[in-house]
Design a protein around this motif. Sequence first.
Motif, PDB file in Angstrom:
ATOM      1  N   PRO A  24     -54.200   2.564 -38.200  1.00  0.00           N
ATOM      2  CA  PRO A  24     -53.500   3.951 -38.087  1.00  0.00           C
ATOM      3  C   PRO A  24     -54.325   4.895 -37.061  1.00  0.00           C
ATOM      4  O   PRO A  24     -55.211   5.857 -37.531  1.00  0.00           O
ATOM      5  CB  PRO A  24     -53.469   4.659 -39.407  1.00  0.00           C
ATOM      6  CG  PRO A  24     -54.874   3.663 -40.110  1.00  0.00           C
ATOM      7  CD  PRO A  24     -55.020   2.387 -39.485  1.00  0.00           C
ATOM      8  N   LEU A  25     -54.035   4.917 -35.938  1.00  0.00           N
ATOM      9  CA  LEU A  25     -54.606   5.725 -34.798  1.00  0.00           C
ATOM     10  C   LEU A  25     -53.723   6.026 -33.843  1.00  0.00           C
ATOM     11  O   LEU A  25     -52.700   5.008 -33.358  1.00  0.00           O
ATOM     12  CB  LEU A  25     -55.958   4.949 -34.086  1.00  0.00           C
ATOM     13  CG  LEU A  25     -56.927   4.736 -34.920  1.00  0.00           C
ATOM     14  CD1 LEU A  25     -58.397   4.036 -33.826  1.00  0.00           C
ATOM     15  CD2 LEU A  25     -57.755   6.023 -35.208  1.00  0.00           C
ATOM     16  N   PRO A  26     -53.613   7.148 -33.283  1.00  0.00           N
ATOM     17  CA  PRO A  26     -52.706   7.484 -32.276  1.00  0.00           C
ATOM     18  C   PRO A  26     -52.896   6.660 -30.897  1.00  0.00           C
ATOM     19  O   PRO A  26     -54.072   6.115 -30.699  1.00  0.00           O
ATOM     20  CB  PRO A  26     -52.778   8.970 -32.062  1.00  0.00           C
ATOM     21  CG  PRO A  26     -53.564   9.626 -33.112  1.00  0.00           C
ATOM     22  CD  PRO A  26     -54.287   8.273 -33.863  1.00  0.00           C
ATOM     23  N   GLU A  27     -51.954   6.461 -30.185  1.00  0.00           N
ATOM     24  CA  GLU A  27     -51.877   5.572 -29.084  1.00  0.00           C
ATOM     25  C   GLU A  27     -52.857   6.008 -28.194  1.00  0.00           C
ATOM     26  O   GLU A  27     -53.637   5.305 -27.596  1.00  0.00           O
ATOM     27  CB  GLU A  27     -50.572   5.331 -28.545  1.00  0.00           C
ATOM     28  CG  GLU A  27     -50.779   4.563 -27.358  1.00  0.00           C
ATOM     29  CD  GLU A  27     -49.084   4.158 -26.534  1.00  0.00           C
ATOM     30  OE1 GLU A  27     -49.186   3.721 -25.458  1.00  0.00           O
ATOM     31  OE2 GLU A  27     -48.172   4.568 -27.178  1.00  0.00           O
ATOM     32  N   ARG A  28     -53.040   7.299 -27.947  1.00  0.00           N
ATOM     33  CA  ARG A  28     -53.871   7.936 -26.743  1.00  0.00           C
ATOM     34  C   ARG A  28     -55.337   7.635 -27.325  1.00  0.00           C
ATOM     35  O   ARG A  28     -56.070   7.350 -26.312  1.00  0.00           O
ATOM     36  CB  ARG A  28     -53.657   9.211 -26.619  1.00  0.00           C
ATOM     37  CG  ARG A  28     -54.279   9.726 -25.524  1.00  0.00           C
ATOM     38  CD  ARG A  28     -53.941  11.317 -25.197  1.00  0.00           C
ATOM     39  NE  ARG A  28     -52.660  11.527 -24.914  1.00  0.00           N
ATOM     40  CZ  ARG A  28     -52.289  11.418 -23.533  1.00  0.00           C
ATOM     41  NH1 ARG A  28     -53.251  11.250 -22.556  1.00  0.00           N
ATOM     42  NH2 ARG A  28     -50.996  11.589 -23.152  1.00  0.00           N
ATOM     43  N   ALA A  29     -55.550   7.725 -28.526  1.00  0.00           N
ATOM     44  CA  ALA A  29     -56.785   7.747 -29.056  1.00  0.00           C
ATOM     45  C   ALA A  29     -57.353   6.222 -28.968  1.00  0.00           C
ATOM     46  O   ALA A  29     -58.395   5.894 -28.754  1.00  0.00           O
ATOM     47  CB  ALA A  29     -57.008   8.351 -30.488  1.00  0.00           C
ATOM     48  N   ALA A  30     -56.384   5.534 -29.420  1.00  0.00           N
ATOM     49  CA  ALA A  30     -56.649   3.989 -29.526  1.00  0.00           C
ATOM     50  C   ALA A  30     -56.957   3.572 -28.095  1.00  0.00           C
ATOM     51  O   ALA A  30     -58.010   2.460 -27.732  1.00  0.00           O
ATOM     52  CB  ALA A  30     -55.399   3.155 -29.967  1.00  0.00           C
ATOM     53  N   ARG A  31     -56.422   3.759 -27.156  1.00  0.00           N
ATOM     54  CA  ARG A  31     -56.548   3.454 -25.599  1.00  0.00           C
ATOM     55  C   ARG A  31     -58.030   3.901 -25.232  1.00  0.00           C
ATOM     56  O   ARG A  31     -58.756   3.197 -24.484  1.00  0.00           O
ATOM     57  CB  ARG A  31     -55.609   3.779 -24.742  1.00  0.00           C
ATOM     58  CG  ARG A  31     -54.306   3.196 -25.174  1.00  0.00           C
ATOM     59  CD  ARG A  31     -53.102   3.478 -23.825  1.00  0.00           C
ATOM     60  NE  ARG A  31     -52.023   2.742 -24.184  1.00  0.00           N
ATOM     61  CZ  ARG A  31     -51.588   1.561 -24.116  1.00  0.00           C
ATOM     62  NH1 ARG A  31     -52.672   0.583 -23.759  1.00  0.00           N
ATOM     63  NH2 ARG A  31     -50.372   1.291 -24.481  1.00  0.00           N
ATOM     64  N   GLY A 149     -59.892  -0.085 -31.286  1.00  0.00           N
ATOM     65  CA  GLY A 149     -58.936   0.803 -30.606  1.00  0.00           C
ATOM     66  C   GLY A 149     -57.902  -0.431 -30.093  1.00  0.00           C
ATOM     67  O   GLY A 149     -56.669  -0.021 -29.966  1.00  0.00           O
ATOM     68  N   ALA A 150     -58.145  -1.786 -29.766  1.00  0.00           N
ATOM     69  CA  ALA A 150     -57.482  -2.344 -29.125  1.00  0.00           C
ATOM     70  C   ALA A 150     -56.378  -2.925 -30.423  1.00  0.00           C
ATOM     71  O   ALA A 150     -55.079  -2.878 -30.197  1.00  0.00           O
ATOM     72  CB  ALA A 150     -57.831  -3.859 -28.912  1.00  0.00           C
ATOM     73  N   LEU A 151     -56.592  -3.090 -31.621  1.00  0.00           N
ATOM     74  CA  LEU A 151     -55.727  -3.331 -32.792  1.00  0.00           C
ATOM     75  C   LEU A 151     -54.854  -2.281 -33.075  1.00  0.00           C
ATOM     76  O   LEU A 151     -53.807  -2.451 -33.782  1.00  0.00           O
ATOM     77  CB  LEU A 151     -56.447  -3.806 -33.852  1.00  0.00           C
ATOM     78  CG  LEU A 151     -57.438  -5.139 -33.786  1.00  0.00           C
ATOM     79  CD1 LEU A 151     -58.074  -5.622 -35.147  1.00  0.00           C
ATOM     80  CD2 LEU A 151     -56.631  -6.228 -33.394  1.00  0.00           C
TER      81      LEU A 151
END
Length: 608
Positions: A24-31, A149-151
């Motif tokens: 459960p991470l926002p996409e921008r933060a995950a990238r 982050g990738a997951l």
Amino acid sequence: MTTQTTAPETPGAREADAPSGLLPLPERAARALALGGSALTALSTFLAWTWTAAFPGDLTVYGYPGGLQVLVLAGALLATLLALASYRPKGLRWLVPAGADPALRLATLATFATSWYTVLAISTRLGGLVNLEPGGFLVAVAALAALAGALALPFHRPAPDPADPDDTGWTKTRHGLAHTWATAKAAFTADTPRPVPALPSCAEILIIVGILALGLAVFTYGIGTEYDEQFTGFLITAGLGFAALGKAGLVAHAAQITARHRNTTLCGAFVAAALFPFTQTDDQYATLGVYILVFATVALGLNIVVGLAGLLDLGYVAFLGVGAYAAALVSGSPGSPFGVHVPFWAAVLAGAAASLVFGVLIGAPTLRLRGDYLAIVTLGFGEIFRITANNLDGTSGPDITNGSNGVSAIPDLDVLGFDFGARHHLGGFAIGRFANYFFLMLIITAVVVLVFRRSGDSRIGRAWVAIREDETAALAMGINGFRVKLTAFAVGACLAGLAGTVQAHVTYTVTPEQYLFAGPIPPNSAFLLAAVVLGGMGTISGPLIGAALLFLIPNKLQFLGDYQLFAFGVALILLMRFRPEGLIPNRRRRLEFHQDTPAPTHLTKAGA
């Protein structure tokens, strides 16, 4: 007093804003986490991971990576490039023609697995986490952050199956587990194909050269690993890295380029293989190289029988033994009862002809059988050959093979004054005995590849494929099934005998125990068949790569002891589960196992 109105929430807006990855991470933060973690992992390889040199690989130096740090650095750089490509898909489209996110997950998994394996190996061997330097802790945290982050990146969720109101208990649980597995699998397999612009021929040839150079570098590094932990890390990084390149679409794109330049690719591959002995400082790893070529050549001959004609042969290694014994008996060995010493070309012809005759004699009465019955008969032939060679010792039978002692003291080859057993110097490089035989075996392999390719593209090759696909339909179309299958059996046996003539001179001794159905070290019939299936049936490069892996891995995994075959079997099961068509499949088999793949406009030839 005015009333503030709120715009109605559009359907699906909440789902679009919510994270859609496994974490459960926002996409921008995950990238950002995947990119930053990968870059930090690469930087950590330039720090010391442990304070003592007791762990092999010299991981105590600041400023440059060594040992397993090199593998982590390679995986981290690949993950960093893929993370940048996910940020800038337009500028780096050439790097990820099929999408960056699935490839990024596999690349970060490769870095995480290798780095954590190294940290755990250091702690286990040296006695605890206290033996780690700050660089060891940093790489563990950075690699974990990059994987997290990738997951967390979004992926295409599979559509759930409609719920059955009558399902209760275990049935609902089973459907839930299946959906969870499909969701996790989609995180690593989802991709979005993107068109790749065509390149000029000269640029594509340069790409082929780069691919071959990379392949030579990876093979040289893998065969030259000096300790067990390094080879295990190499397997993790190379396996997951290759899978990441495949998900990015680079492997498929490279396959299209090489298919358009087949002749250039084949010639370049042999040139790259010929450069291998010049990368070695001694004959230690050239020994493995020549044995790999022998094993690969025999596997390619079996590919005619199994891959093209569809005949399951479980005793194929016996033809290798027939060729080796025939060459050993006429090459001037003191253990030969004939006392004959013929030139090498005559020994090659004798070995190939003997295997060809045995192939016809065995195939004539048995090839009218199909499927499992044919497999059982060929398995029996392999055992009969080994038992017969044991009994031809002058006591249980005539003195021909010297029984279990075999034919020993086979002299080195001397072709036109060139002694294959002596050390030679070429361009400042010292070429030892096994390097000499490596070049000879490379020539034999080129002959076998030529025979396979020409026969696969010929009328008889198309008849083999027709028999493999549907023998009943092929017979109805007028193909003489028995003659076609006997031809495949004879050609495959002849090619195995050809390789056996060189094997006899390389090993000095030919004994019956070298030609078993199964054993810890190839070549044997089980490993030969596994090499064909693992590499890709019906192709040229597939069995060559499969044989190289199946010979190299058991030799490097001997530290596992009794668990060696268990670990090897688990690896094969996983590979067949996730890539049943083989590592280098042709398009026909890819379509058979992946029916959702769009059909190509044309099919490749049998030897592609």
